[in-house]
Design an enzyme around this catalytic site. Sequence first.
Site, PDB file in Angstrom:
ATOM      1  N   HIS A   1       1.968  -5.048  -4.361  1.00  0.00           N
ATOM      2  CA  HIS A   1       0.861  -5.595  -3.910  1.00  0.00           C
ATOM      3  C   HIS A   1       0.790  -7.120  -4.009  1.00  0.00           C
ATOM      4  O   HIS A   1       0.896  -7.862  -2.811  1.00  0.00           O
ATOM      5  CB  HIS A   1      -0.382  -5.327  -4.737  1.00  0.00           C
ATOM      6  CG  HIS A   1      -1.761  -5.846  -4.352  1.00  0.00           C
ATOM      7  ND1 HIS A   1      -2.237  -5.498  -3.154  1.00  0.00           N
ATOM      8  CD2 HIS A   1      -2.397  -6.734  -4.782  1.00  0.00           C
ATOM      9  CE1 HIS A   1      -3.523  -6.194  -2.843  1.00  0.00           C
ATOM     10  NE2 HIS A   1      -3.637  -7.114  -3.932  1.00  0.00           N
TER      11      HIS A   1
ATOM     12  N   HIS B   1      -1.777  -8.694   3.886  1.00  0.00           N
ATOM     13  CA  HIS B   1      -1.069  -7.520   2.902  1.00  0.00           C
ATOM     14  C   HIS B   1      -1.515  -6.431   3.400  1.00  0.00           C
ATOM     15  O   HIS B   1      -0.591  -5.423   3.561  1.00  0.00           O
ATOM     16  CB  HIS B   1      -1.663  -7.791   1.471  1.00  0.00           C
ATOM     17  CG  HIS B   1      -1.787  -6.552   0.912  1.00  0.00           C
ATOM     18  ND1 HIS B   1      -2.444  -5.468   1.038  1.00  0.00           N
ATOM     19  CD2 HIS B   1      -0.514  -6.115  -0.005  1.00  0.00           C
ATOM     20  CE1 HIS B   1      -1.877  -4.521   0.042  1.00  0.00           C
ATOM     21  NE2 HIS B   1      -0.916  -4.943  -0.463  1.00  0.00           N
TER      22      HIS B   1
ATOM     23  N   HIS C   1      -5.312 -11.368   2.075  1.00  0.00           N
ATOM     24  CA  HIS C   1      -5.224 -10.013   1.785  1.00  0.00           C
ATOM     25  C   HIS C   1      -5.235  -9.052   3.104  1.00  0.00           C
ATOM     26  O   HIS C   1      -4.747  -7.997   3.135  1.00  0.00           O
ATOM     27  CB  HIS C   1      -6.288  -9.670   0.963  1.00  0.00           C
ATOM     28  CG  HIS C   1      -6.201  -9.862  -0.476  1.00  0.00           C
ATOM     29  ND1 HIS C   1      -6.035 -11.155  -1.120  1.00  0.00           N
ATOM     30  CD2 HIS C   1      -5.741  -8.860  -1.442  1.00  0.00           C
ATOM     31  CE1 HIS C   1      -5.633 -10.888  -2.674  1.00  0.00           C
ATOM     32  NE2 HIS C   1      -5.563  -9.571  -2.581  1.00  0.00           N
TER      33      HIS C   1
ATOM     34  N   ASP D   1      -0.661 -12.160  -6.403  1.00  0.00           N
ATOM     35  CA  ASP D   1      -1.968 -11.624  -6.303  1.00  0.00           C
ATOM     36  C   ASP D   1      -2.989 -12.678  -6.335  1.00  0.00           C
ATOM     37  O   ASP D   1      -4.049 -13.129  -5.675  1.00  0.00           O
ATOM     38  CB  ASP D   1      -2.429 -10.429  -6.812  1.00  0.00           C
ATOM     39  CG  ASP D   1      -3.641  -9.812  -6.310  1.00  0.00           C
ATOM     40  OD1 ASP D   1      -3.937  -9.921  -5.210  1.00  0.00           O
ATOM     41  OD2 ASP D   1      -4.127  -8.849  -7.154  1.00  0.00           O
TER      42      ASP D   1
END
Length: 378
Positions: free
Chosen positions: A273, A259, A256, A173
Amino acid sequence: MSTVHVLASPSRYVQGKDALATLGPRLAELGAAPLLVADDVVWSIVGPAVSTSLAGVGTSVVREPFGTYATVAAVDSLVENIRAGGHDVVVGIGGGSTIDAVKAAGHLAQIRWVSIPTAASSDAPTSALSVIYTDDGAFLEYRFFPKNPDLVLIDTQVVANAPVAFLVGGIGDALATWVEARAVARGTGTTMAGGRPTHTGTALARLCWDLLWENSLQALDAVRAKTVTPALEAVVEANTLLSGLGFESGGLAAAHAIHNGLTSAPQTHGLTHGQKVNIGTLTQLVLEGAPAQEVEDFVVFTTKVGLPNTLTEIGLSTDSPELAAVAAAATVEGETIHAMPFPVTPDMLVDALRTIEGLSRRVRAAHGLPEPVLYVHA
């Protein structure tokens, strides 16, 4: 294009070995009737230390269990319990979804909120936003708040005792922070803080990147030994504080958004994540035509860390029909991918996703690194 530059941060950040012992007096400064939110597993680990610290200042311990995801129903239920119990501060203890639900509930209930992550697995604890999911774990929406947490407290011994996979996910992350922030700085997009990035936010994103490259492998060694070392402290700070400040005030871009798109593919469910974000980061590097050496170094480093950098490792392939759905979800209006310094279409994204499979396999083979193993969601 906004001409206002914004930096957002929590009111107080506390990190260190046995930091939980200081929770009682710090929490007493924020409220007299806290509601502690933690799932049963987390509470079995930190409950005794939390209870002892609160007892030391005469604060009652009221704990509310938590499920798996920060859903609309979970947030609304917490709001009801806060109001029914007359609580004046709510404390999220555990992972990112628990903390995100607490932030959203604290905002709706108009009380203070506190983040106590039990692993350095994401940058959720410091930010003024929550990621809300469906009951099935698919991304639903971002919720933005007018302020950040009043306190973020992370005990690095608790982090050292947690499974190493949590720290790996946090590194995945956090590695995206600089790659996304520099893209936003090059373009005209705004950040989650509500304006153009400050030089400070962008610099913190770069510091996050530098600390991770210097310390990650040694930090993982420390967690495997359940010890707290300077390398672990550096990575915890990078994963939690610097990544949080960097993404919120430096900006999110393609990584992101990808993601979020990947959460629509059932094959990826069960991955952390950070694992899915790492796929997003590599895909963003391909999208922007990053230098070959930078891309190669990224594949080598993330393989050594234990992060996926192929579609195979997230349960997909270059022929997966889900790639089109992932790309469509990642490029919807309002997604952070539109902060990239050039337009990104679904077709461009599908091509980049397909490219990372062969690219990573080639680099891994050239460096004698293991071949990817197919991920199968249980």
